[in-house]
Design an enzyme around this catalytic site. Structure first.
Site, PDB file in Angstrom:
ATOM      1  N   THR A 144       0.838  -1.208   0.000  1.00  0.00           N
ATOM      2  CA  THR A 144       0.000   0.000   0.000  1.00  0.00           C
ATOM      3  C   THR A 144       0.867   1.248   0.000  1.00  0.00           C
ATOM      4  O   THR A 144       1.949   1.256   0.621  1.00  0.00           O
ATOM      5  CB  THR A 144      -0.966   0.012   1.209  1.00  0.00           C
ATOM      6  OG1 THR A 144      -1.517   1.317   1.334  1.00  0.00           O
ATOM      7  CG2 THR A 144      -0.285  -0.349   2.511  1.00  0.00           C
ATOM      8  N   SER A 180      -1.913   2.844  10.626  1.00  0.00           N
ATOM      9  CA  SER A 180      -2.875   1.942  11.291  1.00  0.00           C
ATOM     10  C   SER A 180      -2.168   0.590  11.422  1.00  0.00           C
ATOM     11  O   SER A 180      -1.158   0.342  10.747  1.00  0.00           O
ATOM     12  CB  SER A 180      -4.140   1.766  10.444  1.00  0.00           C
ATOM     13  OG  SER A 180      -3.846   1.002   9.276  1.00  0.00           O
ATOM     14  N   TYR A 182      -3.233  -2.057  10.204  1.00  0.00           N
ATOM     15  CA  TYR A 182      -3.305  -2.621   8.848  1.00  0.00           C
ATOM     16  C   TYR A 182      -2.079  -2.176   8.042  1.00  0.00           C
ATOM     17  O   TYR A 182      -1.394  -2.992   7.418  1.00  0.00           O
ATOM     18  CB  TYR A 182      -4.608  -2.170   8.145  1.00  0.00           C
ATOM     19  CG  TYR A 182      -4.435  -2.170   6.655  1.00  0.00           C
ATOM     20  CD1 TYR A 182      -4.374  -3.368   5.953  1.00  0.00           C
ATOM     21  CD2 TYR A 182      -4.260  -0.971   5.951  1.00  0.00           C
ATOM     22  CE1 TYR A 182      -4.148  -3.378   4.588  1.00  0.00           C
ATOM     23  CE2 TYR A 182      -4.033  -0.974   4.596  1.00  0.00           C
ATOM     24  CZ  TYR A 182      -3.971  -2.182   3.920  1.00  0.00           C
ATOM     25  OH  TYR A 182      -3.725  -2.194   2.579  1.00  0.00           O
ATOM     26  N   HIS A 183      -1.804  -0.863   8.052  1.00  0.00           N
ATOM     27  CA  HIS A 183      -0.663  -0.372   7.260  1.00  0.00           C
ATOM     28  C   HIS A 183       0.658  -0.943   7.797  1.00  0.00           C
ATOM     29  O   HIS A 183       1.544  -1.303   7.023  1.00  0.00           O
ATOM     30  CB  HIS A 183      -0.635   1.162   7.251  1.00  0.00           C
ATOM     31  CG  HIS A 183      -1.730   1.782   6.402  1.00  0.00           C
ATOM     32  ND1 HIS A 183      -2.893   2.268   6.944  1.00  0.00           N
ATOM     33  CD2 HIS A 183      -1.829   1.968   5.065  1.00  0.00           C
ATOM     34  CE1 HIS A 183      -3.668   2.741   5.962  1.00  0.00           C
ATOM     35  NE2 HIS A 183      -3.050   2.571   4.817  1.00  0.00           N
ATOM     36  N   LYS A 186       1.408  -4.366   6.474  1.00  0.00           N
ATOM     37  CA  LYS A 186       1.976  -4.399   5.123  1.00  0.00           C
ATOM     38  C   LYS A 186       3.456  -3.993   5.136  1.00  0.00           C
ATOM     39  O   LYS A 186       4.241  -4.469   4.319  1.00  0.00           O
ATOM     40  CB  LYS A 186       1.159  -3.500   4.201  1.00  0.00           C
ATOM     41  CG  LYS A 186      -0.274  -4.032   4.019  1.00  0.00           C
ATOM     42  CD  LYS A 186      -0.649  -4.255   2.578  1.00  0.00           C
ATOM     43  CE  LYS A 186      -1.863  -5.139   2.454  1.00  0.00           C
ATOM     44  NZ  LYS A 186      -2.497  -5.081   1.137  1.00  0.00           N
TER      45      LYS A 186
HETATM   46  N1  USQ Z   1     -11.361   9.872   4.690  1.00  0.00           N
HETATM   47  C1  USQ Z   1     -12.191  10.979   4.766  1.00  0.00           C
HETATM   48  N2  USQ Z   1     -13.511  10.773   4.771  1.00  0.00           N
HETATM   49  C2  USQ Z   1     -14.095   9.533   4.688  1.00  0.00           C
HETATM   50  C3  USQ Z   1     -13.235   8.418   4.583  1.00  0.00           C
HETATM   51  C4  USQ Z   1     -11.874   8.605   4.604  1.00  0.00           C
HETATM   52  O1  USQ Z   1     -11.714  12.118   4.829  1.00  0.00           O
HETATM   53  O2  USQ Z   1     -15.332   9.439   4.684  1.00  0.00           O
HETATM   54  C5  USQ Z   1      -9.904  10.075   4.643  1.00  0.00           C
HETATM   55  C6  USQ Z   1      -9.086   9.303   5.669  1.00  0.00           C
HETATM   56  O3  USQ Z   1      -9.028   9.988   6.900  1.00  0.00           O
HETATM   57  C7  USQ Z   1      -7.745   9.193   4.967  1.00  0.00           C
HETATM   58  C8  USQ Z   1      -8.111   9.133   3.493  1.00  0.00           C
HETATM   59  O4  USQ Z   1      -9.455   9.596   3.392  1.00  0.00           O
HETATM   60  O5  USQ Z   1      -6.987  10.342   5.192  1.00  0.00           O
HETATM   61  C9  USQ Z   1      -8.031   7.755   2.882  1.00  0.00           C
HETATM   62  O6  USQ Z   1      -8.852   6.896   3.643  1.00  0.00           O
HETATM   63  P1  USQ Z   1      -9.545   5.600   2.989  1.00  0.00           P
HETATM   64  O7  USQ Z   1     -10.511   5.045   3.986  1.00  0.00           O
HETATM   65  O8  USQ Z   1     -10.035   5.922   1.631  1.00  0.00           O
HETATM   66  O9  USQ Z   1      -8.299   4.655   2.767  1.00  0.00           O
HETATM   67  P2  USQ Z   1      -7.315   3.930   3.807  1.00  0.00           P
HETATM   68  O10 USQ Z   1      -7.944   3.694   5.121  1.00  0.00           O
HETATM   69  O11 USQ Z   1      -6.001   4.644   3.788  1.00  0.00           O
HETATM   70  O12 USQ Z   1      -7.118   2.516   3.133  1.00  0.00           O
HETATM   71  C10 USQ Z   1      -7.452   2.262   1.770  1.00  0.00           C
HETATM   72  C11 USQ Z   1      -7.652   0.768   1.594  1.00  0.00           C
HETATM   73  C12 USQ Z   1      -6.335   0.064   1.876  1.00  0.00           C
HETATM   74  C13 USQ Z   1      -5.260   0.648   0.980  1.00  0.00           C
HETATM   75  C14 USQ Z   1      -5.138   2.139   1.197  1.00  0.00           C
HETATM   76  C15 USQ Z   1      -4.162   2.820   0.266  1.00  0.00           C
HETATM   77  O13 USQ Z   1      -8.667   0.300   2.484  1.00  0.00           O
HETATM   78  O14 USQ Z   1      -6.498  -1.324   1.652  1.00  0.00           O
HETATM   79  O15 USQ Z   1      -4.024   0.048   1.275  1.00  0.00           O
HETATM   80  O16 USQ Z   1      -6.425   2.743   0.928  1.00  0.00           O
HETATM   81  S1  USQ Z   1      -3.396   4.205   1.041  1.00  0.00           S
HETATM   82  O17 USQ Z   1      -4.431   5.117   1.526  1.00  0.00           O
HETATM   83  O18 USQ Z   1      -2.541   4.857   0.038  1.00  0.00           O
HETATM   84  O19 USQ Z   1      -2.626   3.694   2.158  1.00  0.00           O
END
Ligand code: USQ
Length: 384
Positions: A144, A180, A182-183, A186
């Protein structure tokens, strides 16, 4: 080629299976159906009702004329991996069989430990099974972009960097910082792969992918072939959540200041990039890192894009910043390097502005179904 997909029942796993068979590859998959159970655990479900594994396989036969071998089993089970590898003789094994939700991993000790144990064990079982049976099999592992965190330097697309520490230069693993458990799982996976890969001369692509969005790919054109689509606070990712919020007439929910910046990629472009990486493996014994995303936005900008898309479709939509349930930088530098995929000829075909309209149109017929999950949308899982 023959591809074995661990996690074939998932959002990307299923879409990739369809892409590979459509391009003439042979596909088998293993999945323990845990995302179906965990989504039910938090009172949610896929926006689109999911067919059973048997129904999925039958639909592929009917629509695409291909046979997919779908094994319901656990990728942590090294004996099952060995048996499947001996029997199917894959050229590539795609490893998506991990708990992939950051909020799920942050619920409490049990969920944190489940995530770490599940993810590390499936990775180590795979590394051992491949090195014992056929170390030349290409392992394509989903990491990720979140492994890097949000550092104040340009994020390299590389496992190692040169660094000067206390006046002396050395090559060190690229610095990482998870947001997290989760992160972190990975990140730990990456170190296991680097170490075992070196000991056993394994050929690996470790994909650092940003959040994926979308309801469709070139193959997913009707109900029967759909992949799952999550939107609740635990399993939904930001763009997918915003689209469901817009359909339900709920305010879009950037967390905190909304300047959290990430690299996003559509489901279509994700599976196409994965296909290219499968068809163009690294050299024998190489560990290849790929930063995989197409467009960089902050979550406030995304809310504005989804609001505009919804309003063009006649849906009145508001944006309401909500208290950030996560511990994360809400304003930061973000500049990751992307060179591997362009070197293979990859050019993204979809963009967020157009794709969010497609998504909202796909979700609107399910509005009534989505209404019954309204209570699982607002964030409840607090990082502590
Ligand atoms: N966020 C908002 N509003 C929401 C949902 C999320 O502002 O309603 C924000 C979160 O706080 C965060 C960002 O959007 O700053 C991304 O959150 P996300 O829920 O879209 O993604 P994340 O939890 O980081 O995880 C997802 C996938 C995971 C993958 C990752 C890539 O679930 O499997 O590894 O995206 S990355 O984000 O580049 O780590």
């Amino acid at each position: 080629m023959k591809a074995l997909i661990l996690g074939i029942d998932g959002y990307i796993g299923w879409a990739l299976a369809l892409r590979l068979v459509a391009k003439g590859h042979e596909v088998a998959g293993i999945d323990n159906l845990s995302t179906r159970r965990f989504s039910a655990e938090v009172g949610s479900d896929s926006a689109f009702p999911l067919p059973s594994p048997k129904e999925r396989v039958e639909a592929v036969k009917r629509k695409l004329g291909a046979d997919i071998k779908f094994i319901v089993g656990d990728a942590k089970d090294k004996a099952l991996l060995e048996e499947t590898i001996r029997d199917f003789k894959p050229d590539v094994i795609v490893h998506f069989a991990e708990q992939r939700s950051a909020p799920y991993s942050m619920k409490d000790y049990e969920h944190a430990w489940y995530t770490l144990e599940n993810n590390l064990k499936s990775t180590l079982s795979l590394l051992y099974a491949v090195s014992e049976i056929d170390p030349s099999i290409h392992i394509l592992k989903m990491g990720t972009m979140g492994e890097y965190g949000t550092p104040n330097f340009d994020i390299p697309e590389s496992a190692f960097v040169k660094a000067i520490i206390q006046g002396k230069e050395d090559t060190i693993p690229t610095p990482k910082w998870g947001g997290s458990y989760y992160h972190w799982s990975k990140i730990f996976d990456t170190f296991l792969i680097l170490f075992k890969g070196k000991l056993s001369n394994l050929t690996v692509t470790d994909i650092m992918q940003g959040p994926v969005y979308g309801t469709r790919t070139e193959e997913i054109t009707d109900e029967e072939l759909r992949t799952r689509f999550d939107f609740d606070e635990t399993w939904g990712t930001v763009i997918n959540r915003y689209c469901v919020e817009a359909v339900l007439g709920l305010p879009l929910t950037p967390y905190g200041k909304g300047k959290q910046t990430r690299g996003f990629i559509s489901l279509e472009d994700s599976v196409e990039a994965l296909r290219l990486l499968i068809e163009n493996p690294p050299k024998d014994g190489e560990y290849r890192v790929v930063n995989q995303f197409a467009e960089v936005y902050n979550v406030r900008q995304l809310a504005e894009i989804v609001k505009n898309a919804a309003e063009e479709l006649g849906l009145k939509t508001d944006i309401t910043h909500v208290k950030n349930p996560r511990v994360e930088a809400e304003e930061h530098y973000y500049n990751p390097e992307v060179k591997v995929l362009p070197s293979l000829g990859f050019k993204p075909k979809r963009n967020i502005r157009d794709e969010t309209k497609v998504m909202i149109k796909d979700l609107l017929p399910y509005k009534e179904r989505l209404e019954s999950f309204k209570h699982v949308i607002m964030p409840k899982t607090v990082w502590k």
